[in-house]
Motif scaffolding. Sequence first.
Motif, PDB file in Angstrom:
ATOM      1  N   GLY A  61      86.510 123.023 -18.656  1.00 49.10           N
ATOM      2  CA  GLY A  61      85.956 123.610 -17.553  1.00 49.10           C
ATOM      3  C   GLY A  61      84.995 124.684 -18.120  1.00 49.10           C
ATOM      4  N   GLY A  62      84.772 125.577 -17.078  1.00 48.17           N
ATOM      5  CA  GLY A  62      83.788 126.586 -17.439  1.00 48.17           C
ATOM      6  C   GLY A  62      82.563 126.244 -16.985  1.00 48.17           C
ATOM      7  N   ALA A  63      81.698 127.251 -16.558  1.00 47.08           N
ATOM      8  CA  ALA A  63      80.330 127.125 -16.176  1.00 47.08           C
ATOM      9  C   ALA A  63      79.555 126.357 -17.244  1.00 47.08           C
ATOM     10  N   ALA A  64      79.667 126.598 -18.660  1.00 45.05           N
ATOM     11  CA  ALA A  64      79.186 126.053 -19.492  1.00 45.05           C
ATOM     12  C   ALA A  64      79.237 124.611 -19.563  1.00 45.05           C
TER      13      ALA A  64
ATOM     14  N   THR B  82      86.771 123.440  -8.241  1.00 42.98           N
ATOM     15  CA  THR B  82      86.560 124.234  -9.221  1.00 42.98           C
ATOM     16  C   THR B  82      85.011 123.553  -9.816  1.00 42.98           C
ATOM     17  N   GLY B  83      84.358 124.460 -10.414  1.00 40.08           N
ATOM     18  CA  GLY B  83      82.807 124.097 -10.867  1.00 40.08           C
ATOM     19  C   GLY B  83      81.861 123.735  -9.907  1.00 40.08           C
ATOM     20  N   ILE B  84      82.340 123.775  -8.512  1.00 40.20           N
ATOM     21  CA  ILE B  84      81.253 123.243  -7.659  1.00 40.20           C
ATOM     22  C   ILE B  84      80.057 123.956  -7.583  1.00 40.20           C
ATOM     23  N   GLY B  85      80.456 125.486  -7.702  1.00 39.70           N
ATOM     24  CA  GLY B  85      79.090 126.419  -7.745  1.00 39.70           C
ATOM     25  C   GLY B  85      78.262 126.245  -8.857  1.00 39.70           C
ATOM     26  N   ASP B  86      78.832 126.004 -10.110  1.00 39.32           N
ATOM     27  CA  ASP B  86      78.058 125.796 -11.350  1.00 39.32           C
ATOM     28  C   ASP B  86      77.324 124.261 -11.408  1.00 39.32           C
ATOM     29  N   ILE B  87      77.679 123.312 -10.711  1.00 44.03           N
ATOM     30  CA  ILE B  87      77.158 122.393 -10.474  1.00 44.03           C
ATOM     31  C   ILE B  87      75.810 122.511  -9.382  1.00 44.03           C
ATOM     32  N   PHE B  88      76.137 123.507  -8.567  1.00 39.55           N
ATOM     33  CA  PHE B  88      75.168 123.604  -7.705  1.00 39.55           C
ATOM     34  C   PHE B  88      73.880 124.483  -8.405  1.00 39.55           C
ATOM     35  N   CYS B  89      74.241 125.552  -9.112  1.00 40.18           N
ATOM     36  CA  CYS B  89      73.550 126.507  -9.736  1.00 40.18           C
ATOM     37  C   CYS B  89      72.510 125.495 -10.695  1.00 40.18           C
ATOM     38  N   SER B  90      72.921 124.976 -11.466  1.00 41.67           N
ATOM     39  CA  SER B  90      72.483 124.039 -12.335  1.00 41.67           C
ATOM     40  C   SER B  90      71.387 123.038 -11.688  1.00 41.67           C
ATOM     41  N   THR B  91      71.963 122.247 -10.630  1.00 42.27           N
ATOM     42  CA  THR B  91      70.984 121.606  -9.902  1.00 42.27           C
ATOM     43  C   THR B  91      69.846 122.285  -9.409  1.00 42.27           C
ATOM     44  N   PHE B  92      70.004 123.462  -8.779  1.00 38.34           N
ATOM     45  CA  PHE B  92      68.984 124.280  -8.166  1.00 38.34           C
ATOM     46  C   PHE B  92      67.910 124.288  -9.417  1.00 38.34           C
TER      47      PHE B  92
ATOM     48  N   SER C 111      74.141 117.710  -4.438  1.00 36.14           N
ATOM     49  CA  SER C 111      75.048 117.794  -5.621  1.00 36.14           C
ATOM     50  C   SER C 111      76.592 118.390  -5.319  1.00 36.14           C
ATOM     51  N   ALA C 112      76.516 119.511  -4.864  1.00 32.04           N
ATOM     52  CA  ALA C 112      77.817 119.832  -4.387  1.00 32.04           C
ATOM     53  C   ALA C 112      78.684 119.138  -3.569  1.00 32.04           C
ATOM     54  N   GLN C 113      77.842 118.434  -2.486  1.00 30.66           N
ATOM     55  CA  GLN C 113      78.566 117.577  -1.603  1.00 30.66           C
ATOM     56  C   GLN C 113      79.147 116.422  -2.152  1.00 30.66           C
ATOM     57  N   ALA C 114      78.297 115.735  -3.254  1.00 26.41           N
ATOM     58  CA  ALA C 114      78.569 114.530  -3.981  1.00 26.41           C
ATOM     59  C   ALA C 114      79.813 114.786  -4.784  1.00 26.41           C
ATOM     60  N   ALA C 115      79.934 116.112  -5.340  1.00 23.78           N
ATOM     61  CA  ALA C 115      80.828 116.439  -6.445  1.00 23.78           C
ATOM     62  C   ALA C 115      82.353 116.625  -5.575  1.00 23.78           C
ATOM     63  N   LEU C 116      82.370 116.995  -4.190  1.00 25.46           N
ATOM     64  CA  LEU C 116      83.357 117.313  -3.405  1.00 25.46           C
ATOM     65  C   LEU C 116      83.662 115.855  -2.794  1.00 25.46           C
ATOM     66  N   ASP C 117      82.853 114.906  -2.719  1.00 22.20           N
ATOM     67  CA  ASP C 117      82.854 113.727  -1.967  1.00 22.20           C
ATOM     68  C   ASP C 117      83.749 112.675  -2.940  1.00 22.20           C
ATOM     69  N   SER C 118      83.519 113.139  -4.271  1.00 20.17           N
ATOM     70  CA  SER C 118      84.201 112.316  -5.378  1.00 20.17           C
ATOM     71  C   SER C 118      85.768 112.464  -5.286  1.00 20.17           C
TER      72      SER C 118
ATOM     73  N   ILE D 174      81.620 115.719 -11.512  1.00 16.77           N
ATOM     74  CA  ILE D 174      80.184 116.185 -11.815  1.00 16.77           C
ATOM     75  C   ILE D 174      79.488 114.601 -11.429  1.00 16.77           C
ATOM     76  N   PRO D 175      78.560 114.704 -10.366  1.00 17.53           N
ATOM     77  CA  PRO D 175      77.816 113.564  -9.718  1.00 17.53           C
ATOM     78  C   PRO D 175      76.625 113.066 -10.686  1.00 17.53           C
ATOM     79  N   LYS D 176      76.184 111.721 -10.430  1.00 19.75           N
ATOM     80  CA  LYS D 176      75.249 111.320 -11.038  1.00 19.75           C
ATOM     81  C   LYS D 176      73.905 111.449 -10.247  1.00 19.75           C
ATOM     82  N   LYS D 177      72.760 111.270 -10.962  1.00 17.73           N
ATOM     83  CA  LYS D 177      71.506 111.842 -10.304  1.00 17.73           C
ATOM     84  C   LYS D 177      71.195 111.118  -8.888  1.00 17.73           C
ATOM     85  N   ASN D 178      71.574 109.756  -8.740  1.00 13.73           N
ATOM     86  CA  ASN D 178      71.143 108.849  -7.823  1.00 13.73           C
ATOM     87  C   ASN D 178      72.056 109.188  -6.421  1.00 13.73           C
ATOM     88  N   VAL D 179      73.202 109.429  -6.668  1.00 11.37           N
ATOM     89  CA  VAL D 179      73.930 109.978  -5.427  1.00 11.37           C
ATOM     90  C   VAL D 179      73.453 111.387  -4.882  1.00 11.37           C
ATOM     91  N   VAL D 180      73.117 112.244  -6.018  1.00  7.97           N
ATOM     92  CA  VAL D 180      72.440 113.729  -5.508  1.00  7.97           C
ATOM     93  C   VAL D 180      71.184 113.156  -4.699  1.00  7.97           C
TER      94      VAL D 180
END
Length: 289
Positions: free
Chosen positions: A25-28, A222-232, A252-259, A267-273
């Motif tokens: 994990g980690g934001a990296a 875990t990591g939802i905020g990092d996924i959100f920031c990167s996508t933004f 992106s955050a919703q797709a990650a939670l839905d998984s 971490i979601p794929k671009k088409n779902v986002v």
Amino acid sequence: MKLALFSHCAIDTIILNGSTFEQIGGAACYGGITARNFNFNVDLYTKFGKDFPVQYLTRDNIHFENALSDKPTTRFEINITSSDRTLKLLNECEPIEYFTINSDCTLITPIFHEISYELFEKIKKDSTFTLIDPQGFLRQVDSEKNVFLKNTELDLSKVNAIKVNPEESQRIVSGTNDEMMLALQKKGIEYIIFTNKTEVSLLVKDKIYSITLPNKEIYDSTGIGDIFCSTFCCTMLKEKDFLWALCFAGGSAQAALDSKQIGLQKIPKKNVVETNASYFYNLVKYRSI
């Protein structure tokens, strides 16, 4: 396009519904892999030990230099109950070193003290667009290594965007949610992203734009905020439109939670986002402040 990302890699022990999972994990990792899914090149500024499985970075062609440390990788124990999390610091790797940035956007999202204030100033000076998630600047530990947030003075000049939740905001500024967003804006930040569980708001000039993530059961957050920031960041650079950036990040955050997946698998794929972003774009609410 290229994203520069400053954060530690981590190895997380996640305790969820009575089960224990050890995850990379980690934001990296969360932010870097998300950016690669949006076809961005990623320069990662990080540190990790010999215990870190580096293939999680190399398989996605994430670029890094001088990342290997003699100290073990930063580790957390994360106990998740519904949408609430408690953290315990198990190990702290050495701080990140400075290198000149050559990127279109910079994401600064420390997880625990790996970015010094001196490095923070150098990054901002060299960056063209900077988004910060300040969580790692605010975190402290007690005698038992439990993580808590502490009031912290941060120089947020030359920061273009910030993502905070109510608890983090209260450690930087004070007031109601709206007052804290305005106080952060007065520090010179153009885009104030305020996440309050399923409510996501964005203050731009004198208007607050909001979306609501569907009220579904939260699994591993875990990591939802990092996924959100990167996508933004990626969407802002590609679309030059803060509303689309908000909707893509929320999508992106919703797709990650839905998984309903653990760790990096969420971490979601671009088409779902993209599908989720179109849904949110038609439901954005706004009000003047």
